[in-house]
Design a protein around this motif. Structure first.
Motif, PDB file in Angstrom:
ATOM      1  N   ALA A  31       0.832  -1.204   0.000  1.00  0.00           N
ATOM      2  CA  ALA A  31       0.000   0.000   0.000  1.00  0.00           C
ATOM      3  C   ALA A  31       0.867   1.254   0.000  1.00  0.00           C
ATOM      4  O   ALA A  31       0.568   2.235  -0.701  1.00  0.00           O
ATOM      5  CB  ALA A  31      -0.928   0.001   1.209  1.00  0.00           C
ATOM      6  N   PHE A  32       1.943   1.233   0.784  1.00  0.00           N
ATOM      7  CA  PHE A  32       2.885   2.358   0.814  1.00  0.00           C
ATOM      8  C   PHE A  32       3.503   2.578  -0.560  1.00  0.00           C
ATOM      9  O   PHE A  32       3.571   3.704  -1.058  1.00  0.00           O
ATOM     10  CB  PHE A  32       3.967   2.098   1.869  1.00  0.00           C
ATOM     11  N   GLU A  33       3.943   1.497  -1.178  1.00  0.00           N
ATOM     12  CA  GLU A  33       4.549   1.593  -2.512  1.00  0.00           C
ATOM     13  C   GLU A  33       3.551   2.164  -3.521  1.00  0.00           C
ATOM     14  O   GLU A  33       3.871   3.084  -4.281  1.00  0.00           O
ATOM     15  CB  GLU A  33       5.025   0.210  -2.961  1.00  0.00           C
ATOM     16  N   ALA A  34       2.335   1.658  -3.523  1.00  0.00           N
ATOM     17  CA  ALA A  34       1.314   2.133  -4.455  1.00  0.00           C
ATOM     18  C   ALA A  34       1.002   3.604  -4.223  1.00  0.00           C
ATOM     19  O   ALA A  34       0.888   4.384  -5.178  1.00  0.00           O
ATOM     20  CB  ALA A  34       0.056   1.285  -4.331  1.00  0.00           C
ATOM     21  N   ALA A  35       0.863   4.001  -2.970  1.00  0.00           N
ATOM     22  CA  ALA A  35       0.554   5.395  -2.656  1.00  0.00           C
ATOM     23  C   ALA A  35       1.696   6.321  -3.067  1.00  0.00           C
ATOM     24  O   ALA A  35       1.472   7.401  -3.612  1.00  0.00           O
ATOM     25  CB  ALA A  35       0.258   5.546  -1.164  1.00  0.00           C
ATOM     26  N   THR A  36       2.921   5.898  -2.815  1.00  0.00           N
ATOM     27  CA  THR A  36       4.073   6.718  -3.188  1.00  0.00           C
ATOM     28  C   THR A  36       4.146   6.892  -4.694  1.00  0.00           C
ATOM     29  O   THR A  36       4.367   7.998  -5.191  1.00  0.00           O
ATOM     30  CB  THR A  36       5.375   6.089  -2.652  1.00  0.00           C
ATOM     31  N   LEU A  37       3.963   5.817  -5.419  1.00  0.00           N
ATOM     32  CA  LEU A  37       4.052   5.908  -6.875  1.00  0.00           C
ATOM     33  C   LEU A  37       2.856   6.663  -7.458  1.00  0.00           C
ATOM     34  O   LEU A  37       2.991   7.317  -8.498  1.00  0.00           O
ATOM     35  CB  LEU A  37       4.192   4.519  -7.487  1.00  0.00           C
ATOM     36  N   GLU A  38       1.716   6.613  -6.801  1.00  0.00           N
ATOM     37  CA  GLU A  38       0.554   7.383  -7.250  1.00  0.00           C
ATOM     38  C   GLU A  38       0.803   8.877  -7.093  1.00  0.00           C
ATOM     39  O   GLU A  38       0.314   9.686  -7.853  1.00  0.00           O
ATOM     40  CB  GLU A  38      -0.695   6.977  -6.471  1.00  0.00           C
ATOM     41  N   TYR A  39       1.570   9.236  -6.107  1.00  0.00           N
ATOM     42  CA  TYR A  39       1.938  10.632  -5.854  1.00  0.00           C
ATOM     43  C   TYR A  39       2.630  11.242  -7.069  1.00  0.00           C
ATOM     44  O   TYR A  39       2.743  12.444  -7.191  1.00  0.00           O
ATOM     45  CB  TYR A  39       2.842  10.678  -4.612  1.00  0.00           C
ATOM     46  N   SER A  40       3.039  10.400  -7.986  1.00  0.00           N
ATOM     47  CA  SER A  40       3.799  10.863  -9.142  1.00  0.00           C
ATOM     48  C   SER A  40       3.113  11.973  -9.925  1.00  0.00           C
ATOM     49  O   SER A  40       3.777  12.779 -10.558  1.00  0.00           O
ATOM     50  CB  SER A  40       4.117   9.690 -10.069  1.00  0.00           C
ATOM     51  N   SER A  41       1.792  12.046  -9.891  1.00  0.00           N
ATOM     52  CA  SER A  41       1.118  13.109 -10.625  1.00  0.00           C
ATOM     53  C   SER A  41       1.427  14.492 -10.042  1.00  0.00           C
ATOM     54  O   SER A  41       1.196  15.498 -10.686  1.00  0.00           O
ATOM     55  CB  SER A  41      -0.393  12.879 -10.637  1.00  0.00           C
ATOM     56  N   ASP A  42       1.975  14.527  -8.841  1.00  0.00           N
ATOM     57  CA  ASP A  42       2.340  15.799  -8.224  1.00  0.00           C
ATOM     58  C   ASP A  42       3.846  16.077  -8.271  1.00  0.00           C
ATOM     59  O   ASP A  42       4.310  17.030  -7.657  1.00  0.00           O
ATOM     60  CB  ASP A  42       1.883  15.819  -6.761  1.00  0.00           C
ATOM     61  N   TRP A  43       4.595  15.241  -8.934  1.00  0.00           N
ATOM     62  CA  TRP A  43       6.042  15.415  -8.983  1.00  0.00           C
ATOM     63  C   TRP A  43       6.404  16.472 -10.014  1.00  0.00           C
ATOM     64  O   TRP A  43       6.800  16.153 -11.123  1.00  0.00           O
ATOM     65  CB  TRP A  43       6.734  14.108  -9.343  1.00  0.00           C
ATOM     66  N   GLN A  44       6.288  17.707  -9.632  1.00  0.00           N
ATOM     67  CA  GLN A  44       6.534  18.785 -10.585  1.00  0.00           C
ATOM     68  C   GLN A  44       7.787  19.592 -10.257  1.00  0.00           C
ATOM     69  O   GLN A  44       7.916  20.707 -10.711  1.00  0.00           O
ATOM     70  CB  GLN A  44       5.318  19.716 -10.635  1.00  0.00           C
ATOM     71  N   CYS A  45       8.691  19.068  -9.500  1.00  0.00           N
ATOM     72  CA  CYS A  45       9.929  19.772  -9.182  1.00  0.00           C
ATOM     73  C   CYS A  45      10.753  19.965 -10.454  1.00  0.00           C
ATOM     74  O   CYS A  45      10.943  19.033 -11.228  1.00  0.00           O
ATOM     75  CB  CYS A  45      10.724  18.983  -8.152  1.00  0.00           C
ATOM     76  N   PHE A  46      11.251  21.162 -10.649  1.00  0.00           N
ATOM     77  CA  PHE A  46      12.032  21.474 -11.848  1.00  0.00           C
ATOM     78  C   PHE A  46      13.524  21.209 -11.665  1.00  0.00           C
ATOM     79  O   PHE A  46      14.280  21.282 -12.622  1.00  0.00           O
ATOM     80  CB  PHE A  46      11.842  22.946 -12.231  1.00  0.00           C
ATOM     81  N   THR A  47      13.954  20.955 -10.442  1.00  0.00           N
ATOM     82  CA  THR A  47      15.390  20.854 -10.164  1.00  0.00           C
ATOM     83  C   THR A  47      15.806  19.555  -9.496  1.00  0.00           C
ATOM     84  O   THR A  47      16.941  19.424  -9.049  1.00  0.00           O
ATOM     85  CB  THR A  47      15.836  22.030  -9.272  1.00  0.00           C
ATOM     86  N   GLY A  48      14.903  18.588  -9.407  1.00  0.00           N
ATOM     87  CA  GLY A  48      15.234  17.309  -8.787  1.00  0.00           C
ATOM     88  C   GLY A  48      15.266  16.211  -9.819  1.00  0.00           C
ATOM     89  O   GLY A  48      16.301  15.879 -10.380  1.00  0.00           O
ATOM     90  N   PHE A  49      14.104  15.641 -10.084  1.00  0.00           N
ATOM     91  CA  PHE A  49      14.020  14.549 -11.052  1.00  0.00           C
ATOM     92  C   PHE A  49      14.524  14.937 -12.443  1.00  0.00           C
ATOM     93  O   PHE A  49      15.139  14.115 -13.120  1.00  0.00           O
ATOM     94  CB  PHE A  49      12.590  14.018 -11.142  1.00  0.00           C
ATOM     95  N   PRO A  50      14.297  16.170 -12.929  1.00  0.00           N
ATOM     96  CA  PRO A  50      14.778  16.503 -14.275  1.00  0.00           C
ATOM     97  C   PRO A  50      16.302  16.485 -14.436  1.00  0.00           C
ATOM     98  O   PRO A  50      16.788  16.566 -15.557  1.00  0.00           O
ATOM     99  CB  PRO A  50      14.216  17.909 -14.520  1.00  0.00           C
ATOM    100  N   THR A  51      17.042  16.340 -13.340  1.00  0.00           N
ATOM    101  CA  THR A  51      18.498  16.199 -13.496  1.00  0.00           C
ATOM    102  C   THR A  51      18.875  14.817 -14.011  1.00  0.00           C
ATOM    103  O   THR A  51      20.020  14.591 -14.392  1.00  0.00           O
ATOM    104  CB  THR A  51      19.254  16.483 -12.176  1.00  0.00           C
ATOM    105  N   ILE A  52      17.907  13.899 -14.017  1.00  0.00           N
ATOM    106  CA  ILE A  52      18.139  12.558 -14.560  1.00  0.00           C
ATOM    107  C   ILE A  52      18.084  12.656 -16.083  1.00  0.00           C
ATOM    108  O   ILE A  52      17.136  13.211 -16.636  1.00  0.00           O
ATOM    109  CB  ILE A  52      17.078  11.562 -14.044  1.00  0.00           C
TER     110      ILE A  52
END
Length: 191
Positions: A31-52
């Protein structure tokens, strides 16, 4: 103020591996894994994940969750061995740190898992260190924990993150997103 000496990386690694195994075996982990991955629709940081490089939310979120869990386990192990929250804020790379934020956004599930598995969640933004460098303490503890190299796709050295952030900032500026997405001058009524 005296700085706490960090425990040997192999001790941290051994304990972090145990912590991670217990987290993943917890009955609420799915449930934790599913909830965390569902949060992905809010992952709008411009300086974290986009460095990948060639960041793709769908392809990267699962592997990045695994790395974020490793990071939380390492921090929990350092805290357990030192009792020092500041010492436990070991250096992490920006993308992995961003994933820990997505996990922490599931507070009830994570708190129950932490209580049952016996680890202390460590994360305080004003004390975090996003200055990870391969060959450093965190790298050594990771290798000791999982007998593997941290995947360089996510475990980016600070110098490389800084280089990529400069590239991203220039691109954001070119489309009117100032300060790497922290401001803009778009008039939505006129658009």
């Amino acid at each position: 103020m005296t700085e706490t000496a960090l425990p040997q990386a192999d001790l941290v690694g051994r304990r972090a591996a145990e912590i991670l195994t217990r987290i993943e075996a917890d009955p609420e982990f799915p449930a934790f894994e599913a909830a965390t991955l569902e949060y992905s629709s809010d992952w709008q940081c411009f300086t974290g994940f986009p460095t990948i490089e060639r960041w793709n939310l769908d392809a990267d979120k699962g592997p990045l969750l695994a790395e974020g869990l490793c990071a939380l386990a390492l921090k929990a192990a350092v805290f357990e061995l030192t009792g020092d929250e500041r010492a436990a804020e070991v250096a992490l790379p920006v993308p992995v740190d961003e994933m820990t934020h997505a996990m922490i956004a599931q507070p009830q599930l994570l708190a129950r898992i932490a209580e049952r598995t016996g680890f202390t969640l460590i994360h305080q933004t004003d004390q975090e260190h996003t200055d990870y460098t391969s060959g450093g303490y965190t790298h050594a503890a990771y290798r000791a924990a999982w007998n593997a190299e941290p995947p360089t796709r996510y475990w980016l050295d600070k110098a490389e993150v800084d280089r990529r952030l400069a590239i991203l900032a220039a691109k954001y500026d070119s489309i009117g997103m100032g300060r790497s997405g922290r401001e803009h001058s778009i008039d939505f009524a006129a658009a």
